[in-house]
Design a protein around this motif. Structure first.
Motif, PDB file in Angstrom:
ATOM      1  N   CYS A  21       0.833  -1.203   0.000  1.00 34.00           N
ATOM      2  CA  CYS A  21       0.000   0.000   0.000  1.00 34.00           C
ATOM      3  C   CYS A  21       0.870   1.256   0.000  1.00 34.00           C
ATOM      4  O   CYS A  21       0.612   2.200  -0.736  1.00 34.00           O
ATOM      5  CB  CYS A  21      -0.920  -0.028   1.215  1.00 34.00           C
ATOM      6  SG  CYS A  21      -1.903   1.474   1.399  1.00 34.00           S
ATOM      7  N   ARG A  77      -1.796   5.756  -5.323  1.00 31.76           N
ATOM      8  CA  ARG A  77      -3.194   5.687  -4.902  1.00 31.76           C
ATOM      9  C   ARG A  77      -4.081   6.525  -5.817  1.00 31.76           C
ATOM     10  O   ARG A  77      -3.696   7.594  -6.249  1.00 31.76           O
ATOM     11  CB  ARG A  77      -3.359   6.223  -3.475  1.00 31.76           C
ATOM     12  CG  ARG A  77      -2.730   5.348  -2.451  1.00 31.76           C
ATOM     13  CD  ARG A  77      -3.115   5.808  -1.052  1.00 31.76           C
ATOM     14  NE  ARG A  77      -2.272   5.066  -0.111  1.00 31.76           N
ATOM     15  CZ  ARG A  77      -1.379   5.644   0.685  1.00 31.76           C
ATOM     16  NH1 ARG A  77      -1.257   6.941   0.704  1.00 31.76           N
ATOM     17  NH2 ARG A  77      -0.635   4.905   1.459  1.00 31.76           N
ATOM     18  N   CYS A 103      -8.260  -0.811  -1.889  1.00 26.99           N
ATOM     19  CA  CYS A 103      -7.332  -1.222  -0.842  1.00 26.99           C
ATOM     20  C   CYS A 103      -8.034  -1.161   0.513  1.00 26.99           C
ATOM     21  O   CYS A 103      -8.673  -0.170   0.841  1.00 26.99           O
ATOM     22  CB  CYS A 103      -6.120  -0.305  -0.874  1.00 26.99           C
ATOM     23  SG  CYS A 103      -4.962  -0.620   0.455  1.00 26.99           S
ATOM     24  N   CYS A 125      -5.955   1.759   2.878  1.00 29.24           N
ATOM     25  CA  CYS A 125      -6.093   3.203   2.689  1.00 29.24           C
ATOM     26  C   CYS A 125      -7.468   3.578   2.137  1.00 29.24           C
ATOM     27  O   CYS A 125      -7.793   4.755   2.033  1.00 29.24           O
ATOM     28  CB  CYS A 125      -4.986   3.734   1.779  1.00 29.24           C
ATOM     29  SG  CYS A 125      -5.086   3.130   0.091  1.00 29.24           S
ATOM     30  N   HIS A 151      -5.778   1.069  -5.907  1.00 33.59           N
ATOM     31  CA  HIS A 151      -4.464   0.814  -6.473  1.00 33.59           C
ATOM     32  C   HIS A 151      -4.671   0.023  -7.755  1.00 33.59           C
ATOM     33  O   HIS A 151      -5.755  -0.479  -8.016  1.00 33.59           O
ATOM     34  CB  HIS A 151      -3.610  -0.049  -5.530  1.00 33.59           C
ATOM     35  CG  HIS A 151      -3.321   0.564  -4.206  1.00 33.59           C
ATOM     36  ND1 HIS A 151      -2.649   1.757  -4.056  1.00 33.59           N
ATOM     37  CD2 HIS A 151      -3.593   0.135  -2.954  1.00 33.59           C
ATOM     38  CE1 HIS A 151      -2.538   2.014  -2.756  1.00 33.59           C
ATOM     39  NE2 HIS A 151      -3.102   1.057  -2.062  1.00 33.59           N
TER      40      HIS A 151
HETATM   41 ZN   LIG Z   1      -3.662   1.237  -0.046  1.00 38.65          ZN
END
Ligand SMILES: [Zn+2]
Length: 69
Positions: free
Chosen positions: A8, A13, A36, A39, A43
């Motif tokens: 991540c 992002r 994801c 977060c 992605h």
């Molecule tokens: Zn992430």
């Protein structure tokens, strides 16, 4: 898909799936956006197993077929 923390952190992002898809559509390699769990953003991954096929891929395929490729 489970995302490891390091993955991540390293990955770019995208705030929305649409944004990630746009980048995937322009890329030379096959990429799929995924959300994801860490977060909560998107992605891109080169792993396509179990991934939904994006609309732009279907559109491209259709276009190729109509050209007789
Ligand atoms: Zn992430």
């Amino acid at each position: 898909m489970r995302t490891r923390f390091g993955v991540c952190q390293r990955k770019r992002r995208y705030a929305s799936e649409a944004e990630a898809l746009e980048v995937a559509a322009r890329a030379d390699v096959v990429l799929r956006p995924y959300r994801c769990a860490l977060c909560r953003q998107f992605h891109l991954t080169g792993r396509t197993k179990g991934m939904r096929v994006p609309q732009f891929v279907l559109d491209r395929k259709k276009e190729e077929e109509s050209r007789g490729a």
